[in-house]
Design a protein around this motif. Structure first.
Motif, PDB file in Angstrom:
ATOM      1  N   GLY A 173       0.811  -1.228   0.000  1.00 57.87           N
ATOM      2  CA  GLY A 173       0.000   0.000   0.000  1.00 57.87           C
ATOM      3  C   GLY A 173       0.835   1.264   0.000  1.00 57.87           C
ATOM      4  N   THR A 174       0.345   2.253  -0.710  1.00 60.48           N
ATOM      5  CA  THR A 174       1.067   3.525  -0.836  1.00 60.48           C
ATOM      6  C   THR A 174       0.140   4.682  -0.498  1.00 60.48           C
ATOM      7  N   ARG A 175       0.683   5.639   0.251  1.00 65.70           N
ATOM      8  CA  ARG A 175      -0.031   6.906   0.461  1.00 65.70           C
ATOM      9  C   ARG A 175       0.796   7.992  -0.227  1.00 65.70           C
ATOM     10  N   GLU A 194     -12.215   9.475   2.271  1.00 61.94           N
ATOM     11  CA  GLU A 194     -11.190   8.579   2.796  1.00 61.94           C
ATOM     12  C   GLU A 194     -11.655   7.837   4.042  1.00 61.94           C
ATOM     13  N   ALA A 195     -12.299   8.584   4.936  1.00 61.57           N
ATOM     14  CA  ALA A 195     -12.733   8.001   6.208  1.00 61.57           C
ATOM     15  C   ALA A 195     -14.144   8.485   6.503  1.00 61.57           C
ATOM     16  N   PRO A 196     -15.158   7.627   6.316  1.00 63.07           N
ATOM     17  CA  PRO A 196     -16.543   8.069   6.505  1.00 63.07           C
ATOM     18  C   PRO A 196     -16.852   8.515   7.939  1.00 63.07           C
ATOM     19  N   GLN A 225      -5.273   7.604   5.626  1.00 65.43           N
ATOM     20  CA  GLN A 225      -5.180   6.516   4.641  1.00 65.43           C
ATOM     21  C   GLN A 225      -4.393   5.337   5.205  1.00 65.43           C
ATOM     22  N   GLN A 226      -4.559   4.190   4.557  1.00 64.02           N
ATOM     23  CA  GLN A 226      -3.755   3.013   4.871  1.00 64.02           C
ATOM     24  C   GLN A 226      -2.612   2.939   3.868  1.00 64.02           C
ATOM     25  N   GLY A 227      -1.541   2.246   4.229  1.00 61.15           N
ATOM     26  CA  GLY A 227      -0.419   2.080   3.304  1.00 61.15           C
ATOM     27  C   GLY A 227       0.899   2.304   4.017  1.00 61.15           C
ATOM     28  N   ASN A 234       5.131   1.793  13.231  1.00 59.01           N
ATOM     29  CA  ASN A 234       5.052   0.732  12.225  1.00 59.01           C
ATOM     30  C   ASN A 234       6.417   0.593  11.538  1.00 59.01           C
ATOM     31  N   PRO A 235       7.258  -0.289  12.045  1.00 56.77           N
ATOM     32  CA  PRO A 235       8.618  -0.410  11.490  1.00 56.77           C
ATOM     33  C   PRO A 235       8.654  -0.938  10.056  1.00 56.77           C
ATOM     34  N   HIS A 236       7.504  -1.435   9.558  1.00 59.16           N
ATOM     35  CA  HIS A 236       7.457  -1.909   8.173  1.00 59.16           C
ATOM     36  C   HIS A 236       7.237  -0.771   7.190  1.00 59.16           C
TER      37      HIS A 236
END
Lengths: 281, 195
Positions: free
Chosen positions: B65-67, B90-92, B131-133, B164-166
């Protein structure tokens, strides 16, 4: 009058639904900065229909030119090619509007050239520009009602996503992603509706419904995407239906020009009343 | 991991801005891209994301995933979007919009076309952080922002990478030094020249 209404009820339904659907499509296209491109693509649909009429004349000289499927197929094919070519050229140009206007002029010129060489299609080509909803057959009217009804369900379900994509495209310069199902669905169905509307209802009706209501309502003080889309759909639907009925009542009213003028007057009166009520509060 | 090797890119029809460029971004780190105006920082981001085509080279993105926060053009829109409309896409759930601290609830009904550059940028940043990513690409996120909002964005970016180290971030900015505020997150710099 009652007899006329009973005779034309499918056409009135087609006018209401096609007008409303085109107005929402127009608002989204303008936001995507595709208004001038739509003008060029509509003109390319006109060129395709003229080509189709010519081919119909060659192969079916005794038939009703405008009622064969050939102009429709040619209109769809040439407008798809018009969309693809303007899209490709614009991506490689820094002045997109000029490219679209040049394409519009080119398609218009080519249509006129064709008409000059083959006068047999002249009356049909003229009808293409100004159209006449009255000439729709019952079958064509029901077809338009079904097509615009399907597209309006799609727009009702996905208007949030479509307006989000329009926002990203307009504000953040994100390119169209034709591989995205949402964008692809919007462009394919919109292109089909615009092309068919140009062929059967005329260029003037199509462009008026696409752009007049959203242009007038853009002066509204109220905000929100949903209310704007709702207002343009309602006004275009009401005006297309009532304009058609008015033109039945008095034959001096030319149907499409009357609808075009009412498409501007109705939202203007609505906005005027809204401001008046706001000041009275 | 984001890896680009032998990347040659530039505006269509003009000589390339860079030839054979290598870009590497590992999970857990921030890559700071610097360079003077016109050195191709924004175009690098668009090329890495596949929005602009590279003349040569290969880009590999392993992040899930990319933001992407493109540089804001500060344009008006035809449709009368509210700031809330932009976030709702993006977020309801409106409750999540205030939590980041960039916008107040009374600003959600403000028209995009009447909002200031700062309010618009804070809206886009709120959208970005909702967003996610795991791959974060930010192009000049501090433009139009006051000091307080800049600090919030720095904190949000630093927290995202630490929690989030990833995840990894590519930050395009020519007026900020991320080493001063990223804490333990490793920061590398890619200079495109002229800075």
């Amino acid at each position: 009058m009652k007899e006329l209404l009973l005779l034309y009820w499918p056409t009135i339904l087609a006018a209401i639904f096609t007008g409303a659907t085109l107005s929402v499509v127009g608002a989204l296209l303008v936001t995507r900065q595709a208004a001038v491109q739509t003008l060029a693509v509509s003109q390319s649909a006109g060129l395709g229909v003229s080509l189709g009429l010519l081919v119909s004349q060659i192969f079916f000289p005794d038939g009703h030119l405008e009622h064969t499927a050939i102009p429709l197929v040619f209109g769809l094919a040439v407008s798809a090619a018009g969309f693809a070519s303007t899209e490709w050229i614009a991506r490689h140009s820094h002045t997109q509007t000029v490219v679209y206007l040049a394409a519009f002029a080119l398609f218009w010129g080519a249509s006129q050239l064709l008409t000059g060489f083959f006068p047999v299609i002249e009356s049909h080509a003229t009808a293409l520009y100004f159209g006449d909803i009255v000439t729709l057959t019952k079958g064509e009217s029901l077809f338009f009602f079904a097509l615009s009804g399907c597209l309006s369900v799609y727009l009702l379900l996905f208007w949030r996503g479509l307006s989000a994509r329009a926002f990203l495209s307009a504000i953040l310069d994100e390119p169209l992603r034709l591989r995205s199902p949402l964008d692809l669905g919007f462009y394919v169905t919109s292109l089909a509706l615009v092309c068919l509307s140009v062929q059967m209802l005329g260029l003037l009706f199509t462009l008026s419904c696409l752009f007049v209501p959203t242009a007038v309502y853009s002066f509204s003080a109220s905000v929100g995407v949903g209310p704007h889309l709702g207002r343009v759909a309602l006004s275009a639907g009401v005006v297309s239906g009532s304009g058609f009925i008015l033109s039945l009542a008095d034959s001096r009213f030319l149907t499409t020009p009357l609808i075009t003028v009412l498409l501007a007057i109705f939202p203007l009166v609505h906005l005027g009343l809204e401001r008046l009520l706001f000041r009275c509060k | 991991m984001l890896r680009a090797e032998g990347l040659t890119y530039g505006p269509p029809g003009l000589p390339p801005l860079h030839r054979g460029l290598t870009v590497l971004l590992n999970p857990g780190e921030l890559l700071h891209v610097v360079g003077a105006n016109g050195t191709g920082k924004s175009m690098l981001a668009r090329t890495l994301l596949g929005i602009s085509a590279a003349t040569e080279g290969r880009v590999t993105i392993d992040f899930p995933g990319t933001r992407y926060l493109p540089q804001m053009q500060n344009r008006a829109a035809h449709l009368p979007y509210t700031l809330g409309d932009v976030l709702r896409f993006e977020a309801p759930n409106a409750a999540s919009w205030c939590g980041l601290g960039l916008l107040r609830s009374e600003q959600f009904s403000l028209a995009w076309n009447k909002a200031s550059g700062g309010e618009r940028q804070r809206t886009l940043l709120t959208r970005f952080f909702l967003q996610q990513g795991d791959l974060l690409i930010l192009d000049e996120p501090f433009n139009h922002l006051d000091v307080e909002s800049r600090d919030i964005v720095r904190r949000l970016l630093s927290e995202t990478l630490r929690m989030n180290p990833h995840s990894g971030a590519l930050l395009i900015s020519h007026d900020d030094e991320p080493r001063n505020w990223m804490g333990p997150v490793p920061v590398r710099t890619l200079s495109l020249g002229g800075a």
